[in-house]
Design a protein around this motif. Structure first.
Motif, PDB file in Angstrom:
ATOM      1  N   VAL A  43       0.856  -1.188   0.000  1.00 56.14           N
ATOM      2  CA  VAL A  43       0.000   0.000   0.000  1.00 56.14           C
ATOM      3  C   VAL A  43       0.890   1.236   0.000  1.00 56.14           C
ATOM      4  CG1 VAL A  43      -1.526   1.403   1.440  1.00 56.14           C
ATOM      5  CG2 VAL A  43      -2.033  -1.003   1.073  1.00 56.14           C
ATOM      6  N   GLU A  44       0.642   2.113  -0.957  1.00 59.15           N
ATOM      7  CA  GLU A  44       1.370   3.389  -1.021  1.00 59.15           C
ATOM      8  C   GLU A  44       0.411   4.451  -1.535  1.00 59.15           C
ATOM      9  OE1 GLU A  44       5.124   5.584  -3.222  1.00 59.15           O
ATOM     10  OE2 GLU A  44       4.890   3.426  -3.459  1.00 59.15           O
ATOM     11  N   SER A  45      -0.024   5.297  -0.669  1.00 61.93           N
ATOM     12  CA  SER A  45       0.282   5.396   0.744  1.00 61.93           C
ATOM     13  C   SER A  45      -1.019   5.295   1.540  1.00 61.93           C
ATOM     14  CB  SER A  45       0.915   6.741   1.070  1.00 61.93           C
ATOM     15  OG  SER A  45       2.157   6.935   0.446  1.00 61.93           O
ATOM     16  N   LEU A  46      -0.883   4.922   2.815  1.00 66.25           N
ATOM     17  CA  LEU A  46      -1.960   5.120   3.776  1.00 66.25           C
ATOM     18  C   LEU A  46      -1.636   6.462   4.440  1.00 66.25           C
ATOM     19  CD1 LEU A  46      -4.485   4.105   5.167  1.00 66.25           C
ATOM     20  CD2 LEU A  46      -3.032   2.917   6.829  1.00 66.25           C
ATOM     21  N   PRO A  47      -2.288   7.544   3.997  1.00 62.48           N
ATOM     22  CA  PRO A  47      -1.811   8.881   4.355  1.00 62.48           C
ATOM     23  C   PRO A  47      -2.113   9.260   5.798  1.00 62.48           C
ATOM     24  CG  PRO A  47      -3.802   9.041   3.042  1.00 62.48           C
ATOM     25  CD  PRO A  47      -3.441   7.582   3.084  1.00 62.48           C
ATOM     26  N   ILE A  48      -1.286  10.147   6.286  1.00 64.63           N
ATOM     27  CA  ILE A  48      -1.413  10.667   7.651  1.00 64.63           C
ATOM     28  C   ILE A  48      -2.026  12.067   7.587  1.00 64.63           C
ATOM     29  CG2 ILE A  48      -0.128  11.328   9.730  1.00 64.63           C
ATOM     30  CD1 ILE A  48       2.024   9.306   8.814  1.00 64.63           C
ATOM     31  N   HIS A  49      -3.060  12.281   8.351  1.00 60.61           N
ATOM     32  CA  HIS A  49      -3.741  13.575   8.350  1.00 60.61           C
ATOM     33  C   HIS A  49      -2.808  14.671   8.849  1.00 60.61           C
ATOM     34  CE1 HIS A  49      -6.856  16.597   9.111  1.00 60.61           C
ATOM     35  NE2 HIS A  49      -7.650  15.861   8.352  1.00 60.61           N
ATOM     36  N   GLU A  50      -2.963  15.860   8.268  1.00 65.48           N
ATOM     37  CA  GLU A  50      -2.102  16.987   8.655  1.00 65.48           C
ATOM     38  C   GLU A  50      -2.213  17.318  10.135  1.00 65.48           C
ATOM     39  OE1 GLU A  50       0.219  18.861   6.778  1.00 65.48           O
ATOM     40  OE2 GLU A  50      -0.082  17.116   5.483  1.00 65.48           O
ATOM     41  N   ARG A  51      -3.370  17.103  10.733  1.00 67.58           N
ATOM     42  CA  ARG A  51      -3.509  17.411  12.154  1.00 67.58           C
ATOM     43  C   ARG A  51      -2.577  16.542  12.998  1.00 67.58           C
ATOM     44  NH1 ARG A  51      -9.042  16.411  14.082  1.00 67.58           N
ATOM     45  NH2 ARG A  51      -8.072  17.052  16.060  1.00 67.58           N
ATOM     46  N   ILE A  52      -2.346  15.325  12.582  1.00 71.56           N
ATOM     47  CA  ILE A  52      -1.402  14.463  13.313  1.00 71.56           C
ATOM     48  C   ILE A  52       0.005  15.026  13.195  1.00 71.56           C
ATOM     49  CG2 ILE A  52      -0.319  12.186  13.330  1.00 71.56           C
ATOM     50  CD1 ILE A  52      -3.018  11.004  12.556  1.00 71.56           C
ATOM     51  N   LYS A  53       0.375  15.495  12.027  1.00 73.22           N
ATOM     52  CA  LYS A  53       1.713  16.061  11.840  1.00 73.22           C
ATOM     53  C   LYS A  53       1.890  17.326  12.676  1.00 73.22           C
ATOM     54  CE  LYS A  53       1.752  14.283   7.116  1.00 73.22           C
ATOM     55  NZ  LYS A  53       1.747  14.635   5.676  1.00 73.22           N
ATOM     56  N   ARG A  54       0.797  18.074  12.843  1.00 70.29           N
ATOM     57  CA  ARG A  54       0.875  19.311  13.642  1.00 70.29           C
ATOM     58  C   ARG A  54       0.646  19.064  15.122  1.00 70.29           C
ATOM     59  NH1 ARG A  54      -2.750  21.239   9.533  1.00 70.29           N
ATOM     60  NH2 ARG A  54      -4.411  21.292  11.089  1.00 70.29           N
ATOM     61  N   GLY A  55       0.147  17.879  15.495  1.00 69.75           N
ATOM     62  CA  GLY A  55      -0.227  17.633  16.886  1.00 69.75           C
ATOM     63  C   GLY A  55      -1.387  18.493  17.299  1.00 69.75           C
ATOM     64  N   ASP A  56      -2.396  18.600  16.442  1.00 67.95           N
ATOM     65  CA  ASP A  56      -3.459  19.584  16.571  1.00 67.95           C
ATOM     66  C   ASP A  56      -4.707  18.987  17.210  1.00 67.95           C
ATOM     67  OD1 ASP A  56      -5.244  21.664  16.252  1.00 67.95           O
ATOM     68  OD2 ASP A  56      -5.435  21.422  14.081  1.00 67.95           O
ATOM     69  N   GLY A  57      -4.953  19.302  18.480  1.00 74.44           N
ATOM     70  CA  GLY A  57      -6.190  18.948  19.143  1.00 74.44           C
ATOM     71  C   GLY A  57      -6.300  17.487  19.541  1.00 74.44           C
ATOM     72  N   ASP A  58      -7.547  17.040  19.730  1.00 68.63           N
ATOM     73  CA  ASP A  58      -7.820  15.654  20.105  1.00 68.63           C
ATOM     74  C   ASP A  58      -7.672  14.777  18.864  1.00 68.63           C
ATOM     75  OD1 ASP A  58      -8.710  13.242  21.009  1.00 68.63           O
ATOM     76  OD2 ASP A  58     -10.724  13.911  21.569  1.00 68.63           O
ATOM     77  N   LEU A  59      -6.663  13.934  18.854  1.00 68.16           N
ATOM     78  CA  LEU A  59      -6.340  13.121  17.679  1.00 68.16           C
ATOM     79  C   LEU A  59      -6.800  11.674  17.826  1.00 68.16           C
ATOM     80  CD1 LEU A  59      -2.711  14.443  17.090  1.00 68.16           C
ATOM     81  CD2 LEU A  59      -4.816  15.191  15.961  1.00 68.16           C
ATOM     82  N   SER A  60      -7.525  11.371  18.883  1.00 60.60           N
ATOM     83  CA  SER A  60      -7.863   9.976  19.157  1.00 60.60           C
ATOM     84  C   SER A  60      -8.653   9.339  18.016  1.00 60.60           C
ATOM     85  CB  SER A  60      -8.638   9.865  20.471  1.00 60.60           C
ATOM     86  OG  SER A  60      -9.793  10.695  20.450  1.00 60.60           O
ATOM     87  N   ALA A  61      -9.581  10.079  17.425  1.00 58.54           N
ATOM     88  CA  ALA A  61     -10.385   9.516  16.342  1.00 58.54           C
ATOM     89  C   ALA A  61      -9.539   9.269  15.102  1.00 58.54           C
ATOM     90  CB  ALA A  61     -11.547  10.448  16.004  1.00 58.54           C
ATOM     91  N   LEU A  62      -8.610  10.172  14.812  1.00 57.68           N
ATOM     92  CA  LEU A  62      -7.743   9.985  13.646  1.00 57.68           C
ATOM     93  C   LEU A  62      -6.829   8.776  13.823  1.00 57.68           C
ATOM     94  CD1 LEU A  62      -6.756  13.667  12.786  1.00 57.68           C
ATOM     95  CD2 LEU A  62      -8.230  12.150  11.460  1.00 57.68           C
ATOM     96  N   PHE A  63      -6.275   8.611  15.011  1.00 56.54           N
ATOM     97  CA  PHE A  63      -5.435   7.432  15.251  1.00 56.54           C
ATOM     98  C   PHE A  63      -6.265   6.151  15.193  1.00 56.54           C
ATOM     99  CE2 PHE A  63      -2.469  10.437  17.572  1.00 56.54           C
ATOM    100  CZ  PHE A  63      -1.451  10.326  16.639  1.00 56.54           C
ATOM    101  N   ALA A  64      -7.461   6.183  15.736  1.00 53.63           N
ATOM    102  CA  ALA A  64      -8.325   5.000  15.689  1.00 53.63           C
ATOM    103  C   ALA A  64      -8.673   4.642  14.248  1.00 53.63           C
ATOM    104  CB  ALA A  64      -9.593   5.250  16.498  1.00 53.63           C
ATOM    105  N   ASN A  65      -8.949   5.649  13.432  1.00 55.42           N
ATOM    106  CA  ASN A  65      -9.253   5.395  12.021  1.00 55.42           C
ATOM    107  C   ASN A  65      -8.056   4.799  11.294  1.00 55.42           C
ATOM    108  OD1 ASN A  65     -11.778   6.424  12.456  1.00 55.42           O
ATOM    109  ND2 ASN A  65     -11.501   8.277  11.214  1.00 55.42           N
ATOM    110  N   TYR A  66      -6.871   5.307  11.594  1.00 58.31           N
ATOM    111  CA  TYR A  66      -5.658   4.786  10.951  1.00 58.31           C
ATOM    112  C   TYR A  66      -5.458   3.316  11.320  1.00 58.31           C
ATOM    113  CZ  TYR A  66      -1.156   5.369   8.599  1.00 58.31           C
ATOM    114  OH  TYR A  66      -0.101   5.285   7.705  1.00 58.31           O
ATOM    115  N   ARG A  67      -5.616   3.012  12.597  1.00 60.26           N
ATOM    116  CA  ARG A  67      -5.452   1.622  13.025  1.00 60.26           C
ATOM    117  C   ARG A  67      -6.518   0.719  12.405  1.00 60.26           C
ATOM    118  NH1 ARG A  67      -4.005   4.274  18.025  1.00 60.26           N
ATOM    119  NH2 ARG A  67      -6.199   4.150  18.698  1.00 60.26           N
ATOM    120  N   GLN A  68      -7.745   1.231  12.262  1.00 59.79           N
ATOM    121  CA  GLN A  68      -8.797   0.413  11.642  1.00 59.79           C
ATOM    122  C   GLN A  68      -8.490   0.165  10.166  1.00 59.79           C
ATOM    123  OE1 GLN A  68     -11.563  -1.073  13.266  1.00 59.79           O
ATOM    124  NE2 GLN A  68     -11.395  -2.200  11.329  1.00 59.79           N
ATOM    125  N   SER A  69      -7.986   1.165   9.486  1.00 58.47           N
ATOM    126  CA  SER A  69      -7.574   0.964   8.096  1.00 58.47           C
ATOM    127  C   SER A  69      -6.474  -0.077   8.004  1.00 58.47           C
ATOM    128  CB  SER A  69      -7.112   2.283   7.481  1.00 58.47           C
ATOM    129  OG  SER A  69      -8.176   3.208   7.373  1.00 58.47           O
TER     130      SER A  69
END
Length: 391
Positions: free
Chosen positions: A63-89
């Motif tokens: 797989v190229e790529s499973l992209p990372i949301h910009e908010r994760i790169k910035r450390g912006d706010g509550d990221l729990s849902a974005l990390f959960a979505n990444y792990r589910q993918s």
């Protein structure tokens, strides 16, 4: 080594799976580019893509790529849902037999070029990064504060001359080239939109990006271990700070930091000889040897560099990187893995980018991803591999 080919999918790619099969490649490198960053990749969509690839007699290898949301790169706010979505993918991909994920941690932009069709002496075109055009974009079109400090006085002077003599069509073409490294569903920005994105990174430096990157690894690598997945970070392209944004995957020391930030076999490297090769300080055979046990995927291409920081994509065996030496390292690592009895001993690779040759320009394929040019690159790499194996 597993010969692979990047395919953007049936809705986005003008190259057919039946044509890819004729190149001799057996593996497909693909992604669900139509899904917005941060959303879960549904298992049904993954299964449909896999079935389509297998129906053509090919295997979905990476797989190229499973992209990372910009908010994760910035450390912006509550990221729990974005990390959960990444792990589910990740879980959905593993359930469909995918074992290798390539990703990058480049802020805002992916690969960046200033020309998409630079003419070659023998005919055809290549991608090119021209320092003075990038400086003209940053200083005169974007108006980024402090941009002039990132370039030499000579480059800045040439940038001013180009800008003052350029037409609006030429400036539009430059913006289009710079935006073309963003795949799939990701938005392309106009000048105002890019300024707004860069403003979100105000006050975020190298230390903050590294801290946010480590958090990402800590959130996803344990899941990768449980799922039997290997993640390989793609290096920065070009391997230098750009648009005032810190890049943290540009050389051997950066890679060493990443692999030790969460020390696990699942946390690895996509070795891209073209990206790393654009930095004159990077010794590609030495980097390959240093991190060989953690190389999960390889992009093999070449660049020819200029002293001012410009570079163009050369033929796969014709640039500044000793491709034969790099491939020799990868083959030696494969032998070591075979002797260990590892099931993942074979390293998937693909001919990364390629010159647009013969009828390629009429195909309307993604910049850097023509059919004939990449087939030439694959044939050259195949020859090197056969020669090193003594057959």
């Amino acid at each position: 080594m597993i010969e692979s080919w990047r395919w953007y999918g049936p809705e986005l790619d003008t190259i057919l799976l039946s044509e890819i099969a004729q190149t001799g490649a057996s593996g497909i490198v693909s992604a669900l580019h139509e899904i917005a960053y941060g959303e879960v990749w549904p298992r049904a969509a993954i299964a449909e893509r896999r079935a389509r690839i297998e129906a053509a007699g090919l295997q979905w290898q990476v797989v190229e790529s499973l992209p990372i949301h910009e908010r994760i790169k910035r450390g912006d706010g509550d990221l729990s849902a974005l990390f959960a979505n990444y792990r589910q993918s990740m879980a959905n991909l593993a359930a469909e037999g995918i074992t290798t994920i390539c990703y990058n941690f480049m802020p805002v932009l992916d690969w960046t070029r200033t020309e998409l069709a630079h003419p070659l002496a023998a005919g055809g075109t290549s991608l090119r990064f021209e320092a003075y055009r990038m400086a003209a974009f940053e200083i005169h079109m974007l108006g980024r504060e402090g941009a002039g400090d990132d370039y030499s006085p000579e480059v800045c002077a040439r940038a001013k001359t180009w800008f003052e003599g350029s037409t609006q069509a030429q400036r539009d073409a430059l913006l289009h080239a710079i935006m073309s490294g963003l795949p799939g569903a990701y938005d392309r920005y106009d000048i105002a939109g890019l300024r707004a994105q860069l403003a979100l990174y105000d006050g975020i430096g190298r230390d903050e990006i590294r801290r946010n990157y480590k958090r990402f690894l800590d959130e996803v690598i344990p899941a990768a271990e449980d799922l039997g997945l290997r993640l390989g970070v793609h290096p920065d392209d070009p391997p230098r700070d750009i648009l005032g944004l810190p890049r943290v995957v540009s050389d051997g020391e950066d890679i060493d930091w990443i692999l030790n930030a969460h020390d696990s076999p699942a946390n690895g490297l996509t070795l891209c000889t073209g990206s790393l090769g654009a930095n004159p300080a990077n010794d590609l055979p030495a980097i390959a040897a240093r991190f060989a046990p953690r190389i999960h995927f390889a992009h093999l291409r070449n660049v020819r560099k200029d002293p001012d920081g410009s570079f163009e994509e050369a033929a796969h065996l014709a640039g500044d990187t000793d491709m034969v030496a790099v491939i020799a390292v990868l083959l030696a690592e494969q032998t070591r893995r075979v002797e260990e009895g590892r099931a993942d001993a074979q390293i998937p690779f693909r001919p990364d980018h390629g010159h647009a040759l013969l009828g390629d320009a009429a195909r309307g394929s993604f910049p850097g991803y023509p059919l004939i040019g990449r087939m030439r690159g694959l044939a050259e790499l195949r020859g090197v591999i056969a020669g090193l194996r003594g057959r």
